[in-house]
Scaffold this motif. Structure first.
Motif, PDB file in Angstrom:
ATOM      1  N   PRO A  94      51.425  37.690  37.291  1.00 17.06           N
ATOM      2  CA  PRO A  94      51.659  38.260  38.622  1.00 17.06           C
ATOM      3  C   PRO A  94      52.277  37.272  39.604  1.00 17.06           C
ATOM      4  CG  PRO A  94      49.570  39.034  37.780  1.00 17.06           C
ATOM      5  CD  PRO A  94      50.076  38.012  36.793  1.00 17.06           C
ATOM      6  N   SER A  95      51.911  36.003  39.525  1.00 18.78           N
ATOM      7  CA  SER A  95      52.435  35.018  40.473  1.00 18.78           C
ATOM      8  C   SER A  95      53.922  34.755  40.265  1.00 18.78           C
ATOM      9  CB  SER A  95      51.660  33.708  40.365  1.00 18.78           C
ATOM     10  OG  SER A  95      51.791  33.147  39.066  1.00 18.78           O
ATOM     11  N   THR A  96      54.427  34.946  39.036  1.00 17.56           N
ATOM     12  CA  THR A  96      55.850  34.725  38.774  1.00 17.56           C
ATOM     13  C   THR A  96      56.675  35.998  38.885  1.00 17.56           C
ATOM     14  OG1 THR A  96      55.525  35.007  36.384  1.00 17.56           O
ATOM     15  CG2 THR A  96      55.399  32.765  37.260  1.00 17.56           C
TER      16      THR A  96
ATOM     17  N   TRP B  96      50.738  42.944  52.364  1.00 14.56           N
ATOM     18  CA  TRP B  96      50.480  43.519  51.055  1.00 14.56           C
ATOM     19  C   TRP B  96      49.089  43.111  50.571  1.00 14.56           C
ATOM     20  CZ3 TRP B  96      53.671  46.152  47.291  1.00 14.56           C
ATOM     21  CH2 TRP B  96      54.879  46.631  47.832  1.00 14.56           C
ATOM     22  N   SER B  97      48.453  43.990  49.803  1.00 12.18           N
ATOM     23  CA  SER B  97      47.122  43.711  49.271  1.00 12.18           C
ATOM     24  C   SER B  97      47.214  43.285  47.815  1.00 12.18           C
ATOM     25  CB  SER B  97      46.237  44.962  49.374  1.00 12.18           C
ATOM     26  OG  SER B  97      46.080  45.367  50.714  1.00 12.18           O
ATOM     27  N   LEU B  98      46.364  42.337  47.438  1.00 12.61           N
ATOM     28  CA  LEU B  98      46.311  41.841  46.070  1.00 12.61           C
ATOM     29  C   LEU B  98      44.876  41.889  45.569  1.00 12.61           C
ATOM     30  CD1 LEU B  98      47.533  40.399  43.580  1.00 12.61           C
ATOM     31  CD2 LEU B  98      47.079  38.235  44.745  1.00 12.61           C
ATOM     32  N   HIS B  99      44.707  42.524  44.408  1.00 16.50           N
ATOM     33  CA  HIS B  99      43.406  42.555  43.753  1.00 16.50           C
ATOM     34  C   HIS B  99      43.593  41.963  42.365  1.00 16.50           C
ATOM     35  CE1 HIS B  99      39.410  43.837  42.583  1.00 16.50           C
ATOM     36  NE2 HIS B  99      39.902  44.489  41.541  1.00 16.50           N
ATOM     37  N   GLN B 100      43.053  40.798  42.156  1.00 15.02           N
ATOM     38  CA  GLN B 100      43.257  40.084  40.899  1.00 15.02           C
ATOM     39  C   GLN B 100      41.905  39.559  40.388  1.00 15.02           C
ATOM     40  OE1 GLN B 100      46.275  37.062  41.110  1.00 15.02           O
ATOM     41  NE2 GLN B 100      46.540  36.971  38.903  1.00 15.02           N
ATOM     42  N   PRO B 101      41.147  40.409  39.708  1.00 13.97           N
ATOM     43  CA  PRO B 101      39.836  39.981  39.209  1.00 13.97           C
ATOM     44  C   PRO B 101      39.977  39.043  38.015  1.00 13.97           C
ATOM     45  CG  PRO B 101      40.340  42.182  38.422  1.00 13.97           C
ATOM     46  CD  PRO B 101      41.451  41.800  39.355  1.00 13.97           C
TER      47      PRO B 101
ATOM     48  N   ALA C 257      45.321  43.504  37.291  1.00 13.53           N
ATOM     49  CA  ALA C 257      45.640  43.025  38.628  1.00 13.53           C
ATOM     50  C   ALA C 257      46.460  44.106  39.332  1.00 13.53           C
ATOM     51  CB  ALA C 257      46.423  41.721  38.562  1.00 13.53           C
ATOM     52  N   PHE C 258      46.220  44.297  40.638  1.00 17.95           N
ATOM     53  CA  PHE C 258      46.914  45.325  41.412  1.00 17.95           C
ATOM     54  C   PHE C 258      47.523  44.717  42.666  1.00 17.95           C
ATOM     55  CE2 PHE C 258      44.229  48.098  38.909  1.00 17.95           C
ATOM     56  CZ  PHE C 258      44.986  49.246  38.751  1.00 17.95           C
ATOM     57  N   ALA C 259      48.700  45.215  43.024  1.00 15.56           N
ATOM     58  CA  ALA C 259      49.312  44.930  44.316  1.00 15.56           C
ATOM     59  C   ALA C 259      49.634  46.269  44.977  1.00 15.56           C
ATOM     60  CB  ALA C 259      50.587  44.110  44.152  1.00 15.56           C
TER      61      ALA C 259
ATOM     62  N   SER D 244      50.849  47.210  38.963  1.00 14.48           N
ATOM     63  CA  SER D 244      49.707  46.594  38.295  1.00 14.48           C
ATOM     64  C   SER D 244      50.158  45.866  37.034  1.00 14.48           C
ATOM     65  CB  SER D 244      48.660  47.650  37.928  1.00 14.48           C
ATOM     66  OG  SER D 244      49.142  48.504  36.884  1.00 14.48           O
ATOM     67  N   PHE D 245      49.290  44.969  36.593  1.00 16.24           N
ATOM     68  CA  PHE D 245      49.512  44.253  35.331  1.00 16.24           C
ATOM     69  C   PHE D 245      48.199  44.212  34.572  1.00 16.24           C
ATOM     70  CE2 PHE D 245      49.548  39.966  33.145  1.00 16.24           C
ATOM     71  CZ  PHE D 245      50.220  40.432  32.026  1.00 16.24           C
ATOM     72  N   GLU D 246      48.229  44.767  33.370  1.00 15.18           N
ATOM     73  CA  GLU D 246      47.056  44.748  32.495  1.00 15.18           C
ATOM     74  C   GLU D 246      47.388  43.928  31.260  1.00 15.18           C
ATOM     75  OE1 GLU D 246      43.774  47.714  30.383  1.00 15.18           O
ATOM     76  OE2 GLU D 246      45.612  48.546  31.246  1.00 15.18           O
ATOM     77  N   LEU D 247      46.770  42.786  31.150  1.00 22.85           N
ATOM     78  CA  LEU D 247      46.990  41.903  30.011  1.00 22.85           C
ATOM     79  C   LEU D 247      46.124  42.362  28.841  1.00 22.85           C
ATOM     80  CD1 LEU D 247      48.253  39.294  28.842  1.00 22.85           C
ATOM     81  CD2 LEU D 247      46.260  38.060  29.741  1.00 22.85           C
ATOM     82  N   GLN D 248      46.767  42.530  27.677  1.00 22.97           N
ATOM     83  CA  GLN D 248      46.070  42.919  26.447  1.00 22.97           C
ATOM     84  C   GLN D 248      46.561  42.003  25.324  1.00 22.97           C
ATOM     85  OE1 GLN D 248      47.421  47.105  26.759  1.00 22.97           O
ATOM     86  NE2 GLN D 248      45.251  47.667  26.813  1.00 22.97           N
TER      87      GLN D 248
END
Length: 261
Positions: free
Chosen positions: A30-32, A42-47, A52-54, A64-68
């Motif tokens: 997400p940072s790149t 903007w809101s960032l939710h990165q547990p 992770a959601f923006a 969003s980004f879901e790492l699997q």
């Protein structure tokens, strides 16, 4: 089969390569990928675990980004727009986590630009895009991509080496599925895929295809490049690093037989 330009390199050797669709994902996070102004509105939710959601300030746009890591394509990036906050998606884009990071970043950068234009306009540019479809695929011809129109209401564009493509469903009589689909690698087993649903602004598709065919080399290490298609890559230049195993093959980027941009 062409020789493997990476076979004599240390796996950690940095290189600059083309074409982008065969370069491998690179260091995506997400940072790149996300250029959003989180220090502003903007809101960032990165547990620590989970997606992770923006979210945009208006709550109508989210990504969003879901790492699997155990999945073949390592997860999913998703972009969606809702006409009302928390309502059903008006359109959606999904991309494999194995998609080259440069394509992901350029797409999200255009998404932010489109959002800002929409925010400061009396038009809903997120939902009323006036860009014609040919704006997204016409530049492919200048890079030597082939074109085939099918009777099922779709047209397909293939990269010169046949290991990347773009499918456009231009007629509603065609089969169900995304309006646009792009991929890199063998069509039967691509390294990555990107899908753009009906209603997705063509502006975003055009930004993605422009990044896809860009002649600016991308940075990778030799071990980052997918093994089965690396013989089709052009090593544009070695990145600044000490080489340990002999000279690096250097080849020019592919020359297009057609028009130039």
């Amino acid at each position: 089969m062409p020789t493997d330009p990476f076979k004599n390199l240390n796996p950690a050797q940095p290189v600059k390569v083309l074409p982008r669709h065969l370069a491998g994902p690179g260091p995506a996070s997400p940072s790149t990928v996300w250029p959003f102004p989180f220090d502003q509105d903007w809101s960032l939710h990165q547990p620590e675990e989970g997606p992770a959601f923006a979210t945009s300030p208006c709550l109508r746009l989210w990504t969003s980004f879901e790492l699997q890591p155990d999945k073949p394509r390592k997860g999913t990036w998703t972009i969606a727009a809702n006409r009302i906050p928390f309502g059903p998606a008006a359109w959606k884009i999904t991309l494999d986590a194995s998609t080259p990071v440069e394509l992901l970043h350029d797409l999200h950068t255009e998404l932010l630009d489109l959002y800002l234009e929409d925010r400061h306009s009396d038009r809903d540019w997120l939902y009323e895009d006036e860009i014609a479809p040919h704006e997204a695929y016409a530049p492919l011809f200048a890079r030597g991509w082939s074109h085939q129109v099918k009777t099922d209401g779709t047209q397909i564009f293939l990269a010169p080496e046949g290991l990347g493509g773009l499918r456009h469903r231009y007629a509603t009589t065609g089969p169900d599925g995304p309006t646009w689909r792009a991929w890199g690698g063998y069509p039967s087993e691509p390294h990555w895929q990107a899908r753009f649903s009906s209603g997705t602004p063509t502006t975003l598709v055009a930004a993605f295809t422009a990044s896809l065919i860009s002649t600016e080399p991308v940075h990778r290490t030799a071990q980052d490049v997918p093994f089965h298609t690396r013989h089709q890559l052009y090593v544009a230049a070695p990145a600044p690093a000490k080489q340990t195993t002999g000279p690096l093959p250097v080849a020019p980027p592919p020359q297009s037989p057609g028009r130039s941009l």
